[in-house]
Design a protein around this motif. Structure first.
Motif, short mmCIF file in Angstrom:
data_model
loop_
_atom_site.label_atom_id
_atom_site.label_comp_id
_atom_site.label_asym_id
_atom_site.label_seq_id
_atom_site.Cartn_x
_atom_site.Cartn_y
_atom_site.Cartn_z
N ASP A 8 0.82 -1.21 0.00
CA ASP A 8 0.00 0.00 0.00
C ASP A 8 0.86 1.26 0.00
O ASP A 8 0.62 2.18 -0.79
N GLU A 9 1.84 1.32 0.87
CA GLU A 9 2.65 2.52 1.02
C GLU A 9 3.36 2.90 -0.27
O GLU A 9 3.41 4.07 -0.66
N LEU A 10 3.91 1.90 -0.95
CA LEU A 10 4.70 2.16 -2.16
C LEU A 10 3.92 1.91 -3.44
O LEU A 10 4.48 2.04 -4.53
N ALA A 11 2.64 1.55 -3.31
CA ALA A 11 1.81 1.22 -4.48
C ALA A 11 2.48 0.16 -5.35
O ALA A 11 2.55 0.28 -6.58
N ILE A 12 2.95 -0.90 -4.69
CA ILE A 12 3.62 -2.01 -5.38
C ILE A 12 2.61 -3.08 -5.73
O ILE A 12 1.81 -3.49 -4.89
N PHE A 13 2.64 -3.55 -6.96
CA PHE A 13 1.77 -4.68 -7.29
C PHE A 13 2.32 -5.93 -6.59
O PHE A 13 3.52 -6.21 -6.66
N PRO A 14 1.46 -6.72 -5.92
CA PRO A 14 1.92 -7.88 -5.13
C PRO A 14 2.26 -9.10 -5.98
O PRO A 14 1.63 -10.16 -5.87
N LYS A 15 3.28 -8.97 -6.81
CA LYS A 15 3.65 -10.06 -7.72
C LYS A 15 3.96 -11.35 -6.96
O LYS A 15 3.61 -12.45 -7.40
#
Length: 388
Positions: free
Chosen positions: A33-40
């Motif tokens: 959420d914090e870094l807007a990372i897709f959870p690959k």
């Protein structure tokens, strides 16, 4: 609460598999959420355990899970991480719908089933900036032109959830020569197909819902898998229940956090934890009341949809579930934050993430206004039919 709704050993087995992922998914959720990372990493783990193919029918090699089963698993997964659940939920829903309706040719279905069993991921690409939600009936701005026995697609799609890892984009386009909408199965490696990273929002930040850009993408005629005379929203599709299931899971996570907090937070102004306070007990009771009501609604409608003899009777109920569960989730998270107080606004606190993620549900189809209008029109039409 969920144990009441478990009906089969297969459900128990899959719940057990998913619960083994709980700790690691919750630990990763804040950074996603914090870094807007897709959870690959999360999605790959689900692929490795065969989760994306659970809604593929058994005669095509899948688990053959129905809508009721999907709701249960998706609710559980969403309580670990909302972005992961909403992302993979679109794949489960699309696969379930395709093989239920059997509107594709047998050859197309067999090909697609093998791809899914081999780990392929799919989602529909239908939203566009100019048309808004595809459920409102707008004509796609993306165009498909027939050329040399193939189709050439040009356009841009928005809100393409899970785009960083999708294998296939089931893409809507307007076929001018046929004066109708077509859906094309586009592989991610087609020349002219690209993803523009545009997803920058405060809710569901890890879903990778970027823009799909089609710049003269040429695809074989066999990949035109659906032709539609009208909007897809006219069909009864229970597989969209993966959407409210996701927000129900987020609400459950917020509830659990609030209960744990109230049992362990003991300011020195009290002789024990705040769970002894009448106002806290009132809020906790209201939270569980909302959860019980929402959960019974979604599972009863899912069960009715899986029963083909009752499926045609619940067209309105599908929208009602989404409306009720999503708004209940927002209320539940709000009450949980009132219990926890200012600490719930800390960026390190999961409640602020649940609050933002639950709001996203308002903008998933069908929207609240459409659901209410449909109920009103249905009531009016039935009354007029009686008079005639």
């Amino acid at each position: 609460m969920l144990d009441l709704f478990i009906r089969s050993d297969k459900q128990k087995d899959w719940l057990q598999k998913l619960r083994k992922l709980e700790a690691k998914y919750k630990n990763r959720a804040a950074e996603i959420d914090e870094l807007a990372i897709f959870p690959k990493e999360n999605i790959q783990e689900l692929v490795d355990m065969g989760y994306p193919s659970v809604t593929l029918p058994a005669n095509f090699g899948g688990e053959g899970l129905k809508v009721y089963d999907m709701v249960m698993l998706q609710e559980t997964l969403a309580s670990f991480d909302g972005s992961t659940a909403l992302s993979i939920g679109w794949n489960l829903g699309v696969v379930g719908e395709i093989f239920e309706t059997k509107s594709w040719t047998v050859k197309q279905l067999n090909f697609f089933a093998k791809e899914i069993l081999n780990g392929a991921l799919v989602n529909r690409a239908a939203s566009e900036a100019q048309t808004g939600s595809p459920t409102r009936g707008g004509r796609p701005g993306t165009n498909a032109v027939r050329k040399n026995g193939a189709w050439v697609l040009t356009g841009r799609k928005t809100f393409t959830t899970m785009s960083p890892v999708l294998t296939y984009f089931l893409t809507s386009a307007w076929i001018e020569e046929e004066k109708m909408q077509g859906h094309f199965l586009l592989h991610k490696d087609l020349e002219g197909l690209s993803i523009e990273e545009t997803w920058d929002v405060i809710s569901m930040r890890g879903t990778g819902s970027h823009d799909l850009v089609l710049d003269g993408v040429t695809v074989d005629d066999s990949m035109l898998v659906e032709r539609l005379d009208g909007p897809r929203g006219g069909k009864v599709n229970g597989w969209i229940l993966h959407i409210p299931a996701c927000y129900l899971g987020i609400a459950q996570a917020a509830r659990d956090y609030a209960v744990h907090f109230s049992n362990h937070h003991a300011p020195n102004s009290l002789n024990g934890p705040i769970s002894q306070l009448p106002n806290v007990q009132q809020l906790l009771g209201e939270i569980d009341l909302e959860l019980i009501r929402a959960r019974h609604l979604i599972y009863s409608v899912a069960a009715a949809y899986d029963d083909e003899s009752r499926r045609g009777l619940i067209e309105n109920e599908l929208g009602v579930v989404k409306h009720t569960v999503t708004n209940s989730a927002i209320n539940i998270v709000d009450k949980a934050m009132r219990i926890v107080g200012a600490k719930s606004l800390q960026r390190s606190n999961p409640l602020q993430r649940y609050y933002r993620d639950a709001r996203a549900g308002l903008h998933n189809p069908p929207m609240d206004d459409m659901t209410i209008k449909k109920l009103a029109l249905s009531a009016i039409e039935k009354d007029m039919a009686k008079k005639s």
